[in-house]
Write a protein that holds these residues in place. Sequence first.
Motif, PDB file in Angstrom:
ATOM      1  N   SER A  23       0.835  -1.206   0.000  1.00 41.60           N
ATOM      2  CA  SER A  23       0.000   0.000   0.000  1.00 41.60           C
ATOM      3  C   SER A  23       0.869   1.255   0.000  1.00 41.60           C
ATOM      4  O   SER A  23       0.559   2.226  -0.696  1.00 41.60           O
ATOM      5  N   ALA A  24       1.966   1.243   0.765  1.00 41.53           N
ATOM      6  CA  ALA A  24       2.864   2.401   0.814  1.00 41.53           C
ATOM      7  C   ALA A  24       3.512   2.648  -0.543  1.00 41.53           C
ATOM      8  O   ALA A  24       3.628   3.794  -0.988  1.00 41.53           O
ATOM      9  N   LEU A  26       2.321   1.749  -3.520  1.00 42.14           N
ATOM     10  CA  LEU A  26       1.296   2.227  -4.438  1.00 42.14           C
ATOM     11  C   LEU A  26       0.938   3.691  -4.174  1.00 42.14           C
ATOM     12  O   LEU A  26       0.745   4.466  -5.112  1.00 42.14           O
ATOM     13  N   LEU A  27       0.890   4.080  -2.897  1.00 39.78           N
ATOM     14  CA  LEU A  27       0.630   5.473  -2.564  1.00 39.78           C
ATOM     15  C   LEU A  27       1.769   6.367  -3.057  1.00 39.78           C
ATOM     16  O   LEU A  27       1.528   7.439  -3.618  1.00 39.78           O
ATOM     17  N   ALA A  28       3.024   5.918  -2.881  1.00 36.95           N
ATOM     18  CA  ALA A  28       4.171   6.695  -3.350  1.00 36.95           C
ATOM     19  C   ALA A  28       4.150   6.838  -4.869  1.00 36.95           C
ATOM     20  O   ALA A  28       4.453   7.914  -5.402  1.00 36.95           O
ATOM     21  N   ALA A  30       1.453   6.796  -6.754  1.00 38.88           N
ATOM     22  CA  ALA A  30       0.354   7.695  -7.081  1.00 38.88           C
ATOM     23  C   ALA A  30       0.767   9.157  -6.863  1.00 38.88           C
ATOM     24  O   ALA A  30       0.464  10.023  -7.687  1.00 38.88           O
ATOM     25  N   ILE A  31       1.490   9.416  -5.773  1.00 36.02           N
ATOM     26  CA  ILE A  31       1.952  10.781  -5.519  1.00 36.02           C
ATOM     27  C   ILE A  31       2.996  11.187  -6.556  1.00 36.02           C
ATOM     28  O   ILE A  31       2.966  12.291  -7.085  1.00 36.02           O
ATOM     29  N   GLY A  34       1.357  11.738  -9.816  1.00 30.44           N
ATOM     30  CA  GLY A  34       0.240  12.668  -9.724  1.00 30.44           C
ATOM     31  C   GLY A  34       0.613  14.080 -10.148  1.00 30.44           C
ATOM     32  O   GLY A  34       1.707  14.344 -10.660  1.00 30.44           O
ATOM     33  N   LYS A  39       2.868  16.866  -5.233  1.00 25.50           N
ATOM     34  CA  LYS A  39       4.259  16.669  -4.830  1.00 25.50           C
ATOM     35  C   LYS A  39       4.783  17.886  -4.083  1.00 25.50           C
ATOM     36  O   LYS A  39       5.578  17.760  -3.152  1.00 25.50           O
TER      37      LYS A  39
END
Length: 119
Positions: A23-24, A26-28, A30-31, A34, A39
């Motif tokens: 999850s971490a 995938l979140l990184a 996405a950021i 993004g 950012k």
Amino acid sequence: QMLATMTQTSRDFIREFFPPQVSAVLLALAIGLGPPWLKALLYDDALAEEGKQPWLGWVYGTAKELGGGFVPLQMISLGGRMLNIVGESGPLAAKGAAGPRGRGRLLRISATVGVARMI
């Protein structure tokens, strides 16, 4: 009853395939992929040059500091696992799963890996 079972099965599936580490990451991703304003909430070069940090800069700083300790922590964990492998009750013990020659095998494998890394 069936809806509760399906919900529980879905939760188990999500927990199994998306543990906190995944999850971490995938979140990184996405950021990172993004929009630039997202950012900029975490890190901004212009503010860093001025000695300031963005609104959520503490999240970036915390992640950076924790990430710096990751490798040493993993080495400590690996050392503990290796100790259990060759310990008296581990699989390479005389009465372990690898049999009485298990410890010798480990030493030969270690020497081979060491030589291969030098080459």
